[in-house]
Motif scaffolding. Structure first.
Motif, short mmCIF file in Angstrom:
data_model
loop_
_atom_site.label_atom_id
_atom_site.label_comp_id
_atom_site.label_asym_id
_atom_site.label_seq_id
_atom_site.Cartn_x
_atom_site.Cartn_y
_atom_site.Cartn_z
N ARG A 1 0.76 -1.16 0.07
CA ARG A 1 -0.04 0.14 -0.07
C ARG A 1 1.00 1.22 -0.17
O ARG A 1 1.49 1.52 1.08
N THR A 2 1.09 1.80 -1.06
CA THR A 2 2.05 3.00 -1.18
C THR A 2 1.23 4.22 -1.39
O THR A 2 0.42 4.36 -2.29
N ALA A 3 1.42 5.28 -0.68
CA ALA A 3 0.98 6.74 -0.77
C ALA A 3 1.95 7.50 -1.57
O ALA A 3 3.29 7.36 -1.57
N HIS B 1 -2.45 10.70 -1.84
CA HIS B 1 -3.09 10.84 -0.65
C HIS B 1 -2.84 12.36 -0.16
O HIS B 1 -1.63 12.87 -0.32
N VAL C 1 -0.79 9.05 6.73
CA VAL C 1 0.07 7.99 6.26
C VAL C 1 0.81 6.71 7.02
O VAL C 1 0.40 5.58 6.51
N TYR D 1 -2.38 4.14 7.45
CA TYR D 1 -2.99 3.69 6.21
C TYR D 1 -1.96 3.10 5.21
O TYR D 1 -2.78 2.08 4.41
N PHE D 2 -0.72 3.19 5.33
CA PHE D 2 0.20 2.73 4.23
C PHE D 2 1.53 2.13 4.72
O PHE D 2 1.86 2.36 5.91
N VAL E 1 5.76 4.76 1.14
CA VAL E 1 5.41 6.46 0.54
C VAL E 1 6.40 6.89 -0.29
O VAL E 1 7.63 6.45 -0.31
#
Length: 240
Positions: free
Chosen positions: A33-35, A195, A201, A204-205, A208
Motif C-alpha cells: 500500500r503505497t501513498a 493521498h 500515512v 494507512y500505508f 510512501v
C-alpha cells in the motif's frame, strides 16, 4: 514472479513546455500500500496518469510486472478523482460497477450472470447493495467513492491506482475504504494511492513516495517519513 508491480525509468512529463514531473525512477513493491504525497502542484496526479498512459511522456519508460506493452495496463484498475467524473451521466450504481467487467467481457457483450454476481458482491463489500438501482447523481460524495472502489474491485485487477480516494468523504466511509484496501492487499493486490493527509500515512500505508516534481524520498513509511524529508518535499509551501 517479479518483485515489483510497477517500475518507471527516467519518466518526465511536461505541459506546454513546462516540466510537471522529471526523471521519475520508482519501483513499486508488489502487494504493498503505497501513498504518493506532496504539496499542491507537485505532480502527483500527473505521475499516475503517466503510468497509465493517460498523459504523454517526454521521456521515460513504464513497465507493469516486467511488461511495457499496452496490454499490461489491463492488470490495473484506476479510480480517478471525483472531479474527473461526470456524475450527471444517467446510469445506475449497478451499471457503473458492471463497467468494471468490460475488460473481461468486451464492450459490446451483455454481462453474464457471473459478471453481475461479481458486481453485486463488490457492492456488498462496500455496503452499497441497497443503492444498486439508484442513479449515481443521487449519491453523496462518500457513497460515490464506495461505488467507484466497487467498480475497481469488479475488475479483479492485480494493481489498483487511486487518485485522492479519501478526499472529502465521511470518517465511516474512509475507514471502510481503508479496511477494504488492506483486505485486498492480504490477497496479493498492490495499491498506489495519491493521498492528501500526511498525518494518516503511518496508519494507512506501508510505503510512501514523497514527490515534488521529482521524487524527494521513497521507501517504507518507517524509514522515509521523517521530518527532514517532509521539509524537503513541502519546502515550496512555505514560500506561498
Amino acid at each position: 514472479m517479479f518483485d515489483y508491480a510497477i517500475e518507471t525509468q527516467d519518466l518526465t512529463v511536461a505541459y506546454q513546455g513546462k516540466i510537471a514531473i522529471e526523471n521519475i525512477n520508482l519501483k513499486l513493491k508488489r502487494a504493498s500500500r503505497t501513498a504518493i504525497v506532496g504539496p499542491n502542484g507537485a505532480g502527483k496526479s500527473t505521475l499516475i496518469k503517466a503510468i497509465l498512459s493517460l498523459e504523454k511522456r517526454v521521456t521515460g519508460q513504464v513497465s507493469i510486472e516486467g511488461d511495457d506493452s499496452k496490454k499490461a495496463r489491463q492488470k490495473i484498475a484506476y479510480v480517478p478523482q471525483k472531479g474527473d467524473v461526470n456524475w450527471d451521466f444517467p446510469t445506475t450504481v449497478l451499471d457503473v460497477v458492471i463497467m468494471g467487467r468490460y475488460s473481461h467481457m468486451g464492450w459490446f457483450k451483455r454481462p453474464s450472470k457471473e459478471d453481475k454476481d461479481i458486481a453485486l458482491n463488490a457492492l456488498k463489500a462496500m455496503k452499497m447493495i441497497k443503492f444498486k438501482d439508484r442513479q449515481i447523481s443521487q449519491l453523496s460524495g462518500g457513497q460515490r467513492q464506495r461505488v467507484f472502489l466497487a467498480r475497481a474491485m469488479a475488475e479483479e485487477a492485480d494493481i489498483y491506482i487511486m487518485d485522492e480516494p479519501l478526499q472529502g468523504i465521511d470518517i465511516k466511509t474512509e475507514a471502510l475504504i481503508m479496511e477494504t484496501i488492506k483486505n485486498l492487499q492480504e490477497k496479493g493486490k498492490t495499491f498506489l494511492i495519491v493521498h492528501h493527509n500526511i498525518s494518516t500515512v503511518p496508519d494507512y500505508f506501508d510505503h510512501v513516495i514523497m514527490l515534488n516534481q521529482t521524487i524527494q524520498a521513497s521507501g517504507s513509511v518507517n524509514d522515509v517519513l521523517t521530518e527532514g524529508n517532509i521539509k524537503n518535499t513541502y519546502y515550496e509551501m512555505s514560500d506561498e
